[in-house]
Scaffold this active site. Structure first.
Site, PDB file in Angstrom:
ATOM      1  N   ASP A  48     -13.326  -6.564 -13.834  1.00 11.64           N
ATOM      2  CA  ASP A  48     -11.913  -6.252 -14.077  1.00 11.64           C
ATOM      3  C   ASP A  48     -11.073  -7.538 -14.057  1.00 11.64           C
ATOM      4  OD1 ASP A  48     -11.938  -6.723 -11.365  1.00 11.64           O
ATOM      5  OD2 ASP A  48     -10.931  -4.862 -10.793  1.00 11.64           O
ATOM      6  N   ASP A  87     -17.276  -2.767 -14.487  1.00 11.92           N
ATOM      7  CA  ASP A  87     -16.446  -2.730 -13.276  1.00 11.92           C
ATOM      8  C   ASP A  87     -15.487  -1.548 -13.355  1.00 11.92           C
ATOM      9  OD1 ASP A  87     -15.883  -3.842 -10.857  1.00 11.92           O
ATOM     10  OD2 ASP A  87     -14.851  -5.603 -11.647  1.00 11.92           O
ATOM     11  N   LYS A 116     -19.791  -1.062 -10.967  1.00 11.81           N
ATOM     12  CA  LYS A 116     -19.456  -1.706  -9.694  1.00 11.81           C
ATOM     13  C   LYS A 116     -18.106  -1.188  -9.235  1.00 11.81           C
ATOM     14  CE  LYS A 116     -17.783  -6.119  -9.413  1.00 11.81           C
ATOM     15  NZ  LYS A 116     -16.486  -5.831  -8.745  1.00 11.81           N
ATOM     16  N   GLU A 185     -17.708 -11.179  -1.713  1.00  9.80           N
ATOM     17  CA  GLU A 185     -16.771 -12.176  -2.237  1.00  9.80           C
ATOM     18  C   GLU A 185     -15.913 -12.733  -1.106  1.00  9.80           C
ATOM     19  OE1 GLU A 185     -14.481 -10.929  -5.635  1.00  9.80           O
ATOM     20  OE2 GLU A 185     -13.247 -12.757  -5.600  1.00  9.80           O
TER      21      GLU A 185
END
Ligand code: KIV
Length: 281
Positions: A48, A87, A116, A185
């Protein structure tokens, strides 16, 4: 290298079992998907980050399902060896599990092999519903950009013991629910190492140190093509932005000077047509 990457193949790629790290990179359209696939990556994420990297928005909250479906379709048409992961954008899985399944299915129908989504235990309802519909899911924990307002900016997560333990519990829950991998992340390396040791599916790090089972970067960051300042974890492998600007500047100069197109770059007519067209001039 030639066999297509599958979800079961990814699921087994733990480095502690002697496997090489999994390579994931983003792509948002057919030419770039084709090029990164030719480079031999394992996973192509239609992230995204499409919002900021390609569509010029300020954050990822600005893209919706129609945008994602459009770009997943373009990437899937590259017919890559790599597994294409779509995503799920903000608000596509935050309401009813039914919405989450329907939206995940749109990405699969557009050509993704998996989806995801961001978040841990609070998203388990959506994760389970999507998995129940036979759609593979990869999780995403830590600095999750869709939570930018809650986090108060793009800040490294899990720096305090309690937050770190929370993240480990989220990762374990996602793994037990059936996710085939988890993107980590913006977390301290030691936390990523602990998650990697705790769960049986691969961790894919971005700003999470070198101990994960794989790595992911945003393509335009690694190629020097994005306007946003590169975070500390980005390594630039090329300055493609500079190459593009200088090539197009050369083209513009050639057009303006008359050097382009040359005779060899033009179509020529038969002598009959030439005569007919020029004799009346
Ligand atoms: O959207 C995206 O590109 C991502 C990566 C940064 C992991 O989620």
């Amino acid at each position: 290298m030639s066999e297509s990457v599958t979800v079961p193949w990814v699921r087994g790629r733990k480095r502690r079992d002697g496997h090489e790290p999994v390579v994931m990179v983003t792509a948002y359209d057919e030419p770039w998907a084709r090029l990164v696939d030719a480079a031999g990556v394992d996973l192509i994420l239609v992230g995204d980050t499409l919002a900021e990297i390609v569509l010029g928005y300020e954050d990822t909250l600005s893209v919706g399902m129609d945008d994602m479906v459009h770009h997943v379709g373009a990437v899937a048409r590259a017919r890559s060896r790599a597994l294409v992961i779509g995503d799920m954008p903000w608000m596509s899985y935050h309401t009813e599990p039914f919405d989450a399944v329907r939206n995940a299915a749109r990405l699969i129908r557009a050509g993704a092999g998996a989806v995801k989504l961001e978040g841990g235990r609070r998203r388990l309802g959506a994760v389970r519903a999507i998995l129940d519909a036979e759609i593979p899911v990869i999780g995403h924990l830590g600095l999750t950009p869709q939570s930018v307002h809650v986090m108060g900016g793009y800040k490294v997560q899990g720096r305090q013991v309690e937050a770190a333990e929370d993240l480990v519990a989220d990762a374990v829950a996602l793994g037990e629910a059936g996710c085939f991998g988890i993107v980590l992340e913006g977390v301290p390396d030691v936390l990523a190492d602990r998650v990697t040791a705790e769960i049986s599916v691969p961790t894919i790090g971005i700003g999470a140190g070198g101990g994960c089972d794989g790595q992911v970067l945003v393509l335009h960051d690694l190629l020097g093509m994005s306007k946003r300042p590169a975070p500390k974890f980005v390594r630039r492998y090329a300055e493609v932005g500079e190459i593009v600007t200088s090539a197009v500047a050369q083209y513009a100069a050639d057009v303006r000077s008359g050097a382009f197109p040359a005779d060899a770059e033009s179509y020529h007519a038969s002598s009959e047509l030439r005569e007919a067209l020029t004799s009346r001039a």
